[in-house]
Each structure stands twice: as structure tokens, then as C-alpha cells.
Design a protein around this motif. Structure first.
Motif, PDB file in Angstrom:
ATOM      1  N   TRP A 142      19.056  34.272  41.563  1.00  0.00           N
ATOM      2  CA  TRP A 142      19.214  35.441  40.688  1.00  0.00           C
ATOM      3  C   TRP A 142      19.981  35.103  39.420  1.00  0.00           C
ATOM      4  CZ3 TRP A 142      17.166  40.339  41.147  1.00  0.00           C
ATOM      5  CH2 TRP A 142      16.400  40.551  42.301  1.00  0.00           C
ATOM      6  N   LEU A 143      20.563  33.901  39.330  1.00  0.00           N
ATOM      7  CA  LEU A 143      21.344  33.494  38.165  1.00  0.00           C
ATOM      8  C   LEU A 143      20.718  32.278  37.498  1.00  0.00           C
ATOM      9  CD1 LEU A 143      24.919  33.588  39.740  1.00  0.00           C
ATOM     10  CD2 LEU A 143      23.786  35.400  38.456  1.00  0.00           C
ATOM     11  N   SER A 144      20.703  32.279  36.171  1.00  0.00           N
ATOM     12  CA  SER A 144      20.280  31.105  35.418  1.00  0.00           C
ATOM     13  C   SER A 144      21.457  30.644  34.562  1.00  0.00           C
ATOM     14  CB  SER A 144      19.084  31.451  34.528  1.00  0.00           C
ATOM     15  OG  SER A 144      19.501  32.220  33.415  1.00  0.00           O
ATOM     16  N   THR A 145      21.303  29.537  33.882  1.00  0.00           N
ATOM     17  CA  THR A 145      22.383  29.046  33.028  1.00  0.00           C
ATOM     18  C   THR A 145      22.572  29.915  31.792  1.00  0.00           C
ATOM     19  OG1 THR A 145      20.836  27.505  31.992  1.00  0.00           O
ATOM     20  CG2 THR A 145      22.238  26.650  33.762  1.00  0.00           C
ATOM     21  N   ARG A 146      21.655  30.830  31.533  1.00  0.00           N
ATOM     22  CA  ARG A 146      21.799  31.741  30.398  1.00  0.00           C
ATOM     23  C   ARG A 146      22.276  33.128  30.828  1.00  0.00           C
ATOM     24  NH1 ARG A 146      19.640  30.890  25.095  1.00  0.00           N
ATOM     25  NH2 ARG A 146      19.713  33.137  25.142  1.00  0.00           N
ATOM     26  N   SER A 147      22.457  33.344  32.104  1.00  0.00           N
ATOM     27  CA  SER A 147      22.899  34.653  32.583  1.00  0.00           C
ATOM     28  C   SER A 147      24.332  34.942  32.160  1.00  0.00           C
ATOM     29  CB  SER A 147      22.849  34.729  34.115  1.00  0.00           C
ATOM     30  OG  SER A 147      21.553  34.557  34.608  1.00  0.00           O
ATOM     31  N   ILE A 148      24.548  36.161  31.700  1.00  0.00           N
ATOM     32  CA  ILE A 148      25.913  36.635  31.471  1.00  0.00           C
ATOM     33  C   ILE A 148      26.296  37.452  32.700  1.00  0.00           C
ATOM     34  CG2 ILE A 148      27.365  38.217  30.125  1.00  0.00           C
ATOM     35  CD1 ILE A 148      26.834  35.709  28.586  1.00  0.00           C
ATOM     36  N   ILE A 149      27.449  37.144  33.248  1.00  0.00           N
ATOM     37  CA  ILE A 149      27.958  37.830  34.428  1.00  0.00           C
ATOM     38  C   ILE A 149      29.198  38.585  34.008  1.00  0.00           C
ATOM     39  CG2 ILE A 149      28.856  37.533  36.765  1.00  0.00           C
ATOM     40  CD1 ILE A 149      27.258  34.610  36.217  1.00  0.00           C
ATOM     41  N   ILE A 150      29.207  39.875  34.259  1.00  0.00           N
ATOM     42  CA  ILE A 150      30.357  40.701  33.895  1.00  0.00           C
ATOM     43  C   ILE A 150      31.002  41.202  35.171  1.00  0.00           C
ATOM     44  CG2 ILE A 150      31.151  42.725  32.635  1.00  0.00           C
ATOM     45  CD1 ILE A 150      28.557  42.345  30.896  1.00  0.00           C
ATOM     46  N   THR A 151      32.273  40.848  35.346  1.00  0.00           N
ATOM     47  CA  THR A 151      33.015  41.273  36.522  1.00  0.00           C
ATOM     48  C   THR A 151      34.013  42.348  36.125  1.00  0.00           C
ATOM     49  OG1 THR A 151      34.673  39.523  36.238  1.00  0.00           O
ATOM     50  CG2 THR A 151      32.788  39.029  37.650  1.00  0.00           C
ATOM     51  N   GLU A 152      34.191  43.297  37.011  1.00  0.00           N
ATOM     52  CA  GLU A 152      35.214  44.324  36.831  1.00  0.00           C
ATOM     53  C   GLU A 152      36.129  44.266  38.046  1.00  0.00           C
ATOM     54  OE1 GLU A 152      35.740  49.147  36.532  1.00  0.00           O
ATOM     55  OE2 GLU A 152      33.865  48.266  35.824  1.00  0.00           O
ATOM     56  N   ILE A 153      37.404  44.038  37.774  1.00  0.00           N
ATOM     57  CA  ILE A 153      38.397  43.930  38.844  1.00  0.00           C
ATOM     58  C   ILE A 153      39.605  44.788  38.482  1.00  0.00           C
ATOM     59  CG2 ILE A 153      37.667  41.632  39.607  1.00  0.00           C
ATOM     60  CD1 ILE A 153      39.960  40.448  37.937  1.00  0.00           C
ATOM     61  N   ALA A 154      40.503  44.949  39.442  1.00  0.00           N
ATOM     62  CA  ALA A 154      41.744  45.674  39.181  1.00  0.00           C
ATOM     63  C   ALA A 154      42.595  44.869  38.208  1.00  0.00           C
ATOM     64  CB  ALA A 154      42.505  45.911  40.475  1.00  0.00           C
ATOM     65  N   GLN A 155      43.359  45.565  37.392  1.00  0.00           N
ATOM     66  CA  GLN A 155      44.214  44.928  36.388  1.00  0.00           C
ATOM     67  C   GLN A 155      45.155  43.893  37.019  1.00  0.00           C
ATOM     68  OE1 GLN A 155      44.945  43.774  33.441  1.00  0.00           O
ATOM     69  NE2 GLN A 155      45.137  45.738  32.413  1.00  0.00           N
ATOM     70  N   ASP A 156      45.656  44.165  38.216  1.00  0.00           N
ATOM     71  CA  ASP A 156      46.603  43.266  38.866  1.00  0.00           C
ATOM     72  C   ASP A 156      45.940  42.285  39.832  1.00  0.00           C
ATOM     73  OD1 ASP A 156      45.863  45.078  40.798  1.00  0.00           O
ATOM     74  OD2 ASP A 156      47.905  45.551  41.443  1.00  0.00           O
ATOM     75  N   GLU A 157      44.622  42.228  39.803  1.00  0.00           N
ATOM     76  CA  GLU A 157      43.877  41.351  40.708  1.00  0.00           C
ATOM     77  C   GLU A 157      43.625  40.004  40.036  1.00  0.00           C
ATOM     78  OE1 GLU A 157      39.763  41.754  43.343  1.00  0.00           O
ATOM     79  OE2 GLU A 157      40.358  43.357  41.982  1.00  0.00           O
ATOM     80  N   ASN A 158      43.687  38.930  40.812  1.00  0.00           N
ATOM     81  CA  ASN A 158      43.446  37.598  40.291  1.00  0.00           C
ATOM     82  C   ASN A 158      42.052  37.160  40.717  1.00  0.00           C
ATOM     83  OD1 ASN A 158      43.858  35.143  39.085  1.00  0.00           O
ATOM     84  ND2 ASN A 158      45.016  34.296  40.806  1.00  0.00           N
ATOM     85  N   LEU A 159      41.237  36.740  39.775  1.00  0.00           N
ATOM     86  CA  LEU A 159      39.883  36.280  40.075  1.00  0.00           C
ATOM     87  C   LEU A 159      39.768  34.809  39.721  1.00  0.00           C
ATOM     88  CD1 LEU A 159      36.931  36.743  40.885  1.00  0.00           C
ATOM     89  CD2 LEU A 159      36.494  37.512  38.543  1.00  0.00           C
ATOM     90  N   MET A 160      39.541  34.005  40.721  1.00  0.00           N
ATOM     91  CA  MET A 160      39.370  32.572  40.524  1.00  0.00           C
ATOM     92  C   MET A 160      37.929  32.217  40.872  1.00  0.00           C
ATOM     93  SD  MET A 160      42.359  31.628  39.557  1.00  0.00           S
ATOM     94  CE  MET A 160      42.235  29.871  39.635  1.00  0.00           C
ATOM     95  N   LEU A 161      37.219  31.615  39.911  1.00  0.00           N
ATOM     96  CA  LEU A 161      35.865  31.142  40.163  1.00  0.00           C
ATOM     97  C   LEU A 161      35.844  29.626  40.042  1.00  0.00           C
ATOM     98  CD1 LEU A 161      33.692  33.743  38.202  1.00  0.00           C
ATOM     99  CD2 LEU A 161      34.367  33.754  40.611  1.00  0.00           C
ATOM    100  N   ASN A 162      34.848  29.017  40.654  1.00  0.00           N
ATOM    101  CA  ASN A 162      34.767  27.557  40.595  1.00  0.00           C
ATOM    102  C   ASN A 162      34.318  27.088  39.211  1.00  0.00           C
ATOM    103  OD1 ASN A 162      31.888  27.511  40.454  1.00  0.00           O
ATOM    104  ND2 ASN A 162      31.774  27.734  42.675  1.00  0.00           N
ATOM    105  N   ASP A 163      34.253  25.783  39.027  1.00  0.00           N
ATOM    106  CA  ASP A 163      33.947  25.193  37.723  1.00  0.00           C
ATOM    107  C   ASP A 163      32.518  25.446  37.258  1.00  0.00           C
ATOM    108  OD1 ASP A 163      36.507  24.257  37.460  1.00  0.00           O
ATOM    109  OD2 ASP A 163      36.045  22.246  38.209  1.00  0.00           O
ATOM    110  N   ASN A 164      31.682  26.024  38.094  1.00  0.00           N
ATOM    111  CA  ASN A 164      30.313  26.352  37.685  1.00  0.00           C
ATOM    112  C   ASN A 164      30.281  27.512  36.690  1.00  0.00           C
ATOM    113  OD1 ASN A 164      29.321  24.413  39.394  1.00  0.00           O
ATOM    114  ND2 ASN A 164      28.714  25.845  40.990  1.00  0.00           N
TER     115      ASN A 164
END
Length: 185
Positions: A142-164
Motif C-alpha cells: 500500500w506504500l510506495s517511495t512517493r507516498s506521503i504518510i501523515i500521522t496524527e498523535i498526541a502532543q505528548d506522545e513520542n513516535l519513533m519510526l525506523n530508517d525507512n
């Protein structure tokens, strides 16, 4: 809650029942789409005739807003049955039910040959669902290298994604944080 721009502009959406669903506020959606269209890394490509995935759809406001602004097809995932019924009513109210597909959960998505240009990930706060969801979406193409991914999280939440994934931008609001990502590989 209403659609802000495009062919469904001004259409009021049915609200979700109860407190389980947290719709994205109008001003947050406005900022999100303004950034998406006007940022150096953004542009109309991500909306005009695009494929959009709203993986934690709730009322469908994010996906419907993208359809209103020119997306070709929307894919919506909503696990809660009563909220899914509200989503169906909102798609019908905006006359975009014919170019929309609803799934009961992002895990129920089939493998696709056509990755989405734009992906919204707005899961319940503080449940760390985004990394696992992205892995599932990658595995099902469902994802390509041109996909924009928009995440919405809580202001005090930490989101860590891998190097991809590379973060393009971040915007903070009172209780919410939007992060814009692109898949590197």
C-alpha cells in the motif's frame, strides 16, 4: 465538523457516537491540507486523481477531505462497527461512496498492485499502533517511495519510526501533533 474545501465544501459530517472516536478538528485538517499542497515537498500530485488510504478512518473526515479536493479513490479502514456505520453515512452524504471502499481494519486490506499516494494514520492515541500499521501496509504494497504518510498523535506522545521513513515536517497544536513522512526505500 465539516468539509473545508473542494467539491464537498461546507458539507457537515455526522459525528461519531460516544467518546471512542476522536475526529480531527477542522483547523488541524485545514493546516494539514495547506501544508500538503503548499510545502516544498508537497503539491497537487498528492491529491489530484490520487489514491488515498485513511487507515483509522473514524468519521472519514481526512479521506473525504482528500476526495473533495480531487483524489480519485479513497480506501477507509474502521474497526468499530457503529463508527463504520457513521463513516458509511458520511460517504453517502458527500456523494463519494461510489469511489470509496471500506474495510473493517487495516489488517483486512488485501495486497494491492496500486500503492496510495497519500496515507493518513490517526490511530487511538498512546497505543503505539503506527509502526506496526506501517509494516502491515508495506507488506501488502500500500506504500510506495512517493507516498506521503501523515500521522496524527498526541502532543505528548513520542513516535519513533525506523530508517525507512524520513520526516518531512511537523506541526504541533494544543493536544495534537501532525507529522509528515515519506518512505525512503
Amino acid at each position: 465538523m465539516r468539509i473545508i474545501a473542494g467539491k464537498y465544501k461546507g458539507t457537515h459530517l455526522y459525528p461519531p457516537a460516544g467518546l471512542e472516536t476522536r475526529p480531527t478538528a477542522d483547523r488541524v485538517r485545514q493546516t494539514l491540507f495547506d501544508m500538503l499542497i503548499h510545502a516544498e515537498w508537497g503539491g497537487q500530485y498528492f491529491l489530484q486523481d490520487s489514491l488515498v488510504l485513511d487507515a483509522f478512518a473514524g468519521t472519514g473526515a481526512l479521506g473525504i477531505e482528500a476526495l473533495s479536493r480531487g483524489a480519485r479513490k479513497g480506501f477507509f479502514c474502521e474497526k468499530n462497527k457503529s463508527t463504520r456505520q457513521v463513516l458509511e453515512k458520511n460517504l453517502t452524504r458527500c456523494h463519494c461512496h461510489l469511489n470509496s471502499v471500506i474495510y473493517s481494519d487495516y489488517q483486512a486490506l488485501p495486497i494491492t498492485e496500486h500503492p496510495c499516494n497519500l496515507v493518513f494514520l490517526d490511530p487511538p492515541y498512546r497505543k503505539n499502533l503506527i509502526p506496526y500499521t506501517l509494516q502491515t501496509l508495506e507488506n501488502k504494497n500500500w506504500l510506495s517511495t512517493r507516498s506521503i504518510i501523515i500521522t496524527e498523535i498526541a502532543q505528548d506522545e513520542n513516535l519513533m519510526l525506523n530508517d525507512n521513513y524520513h520526516m518531512l515536517a511537523e506541526r504541533n497544536f494544543k493536544n495534537t501533533c501532525l507529522k509528515f513522512w515519506v518512505k525512503r526505500k
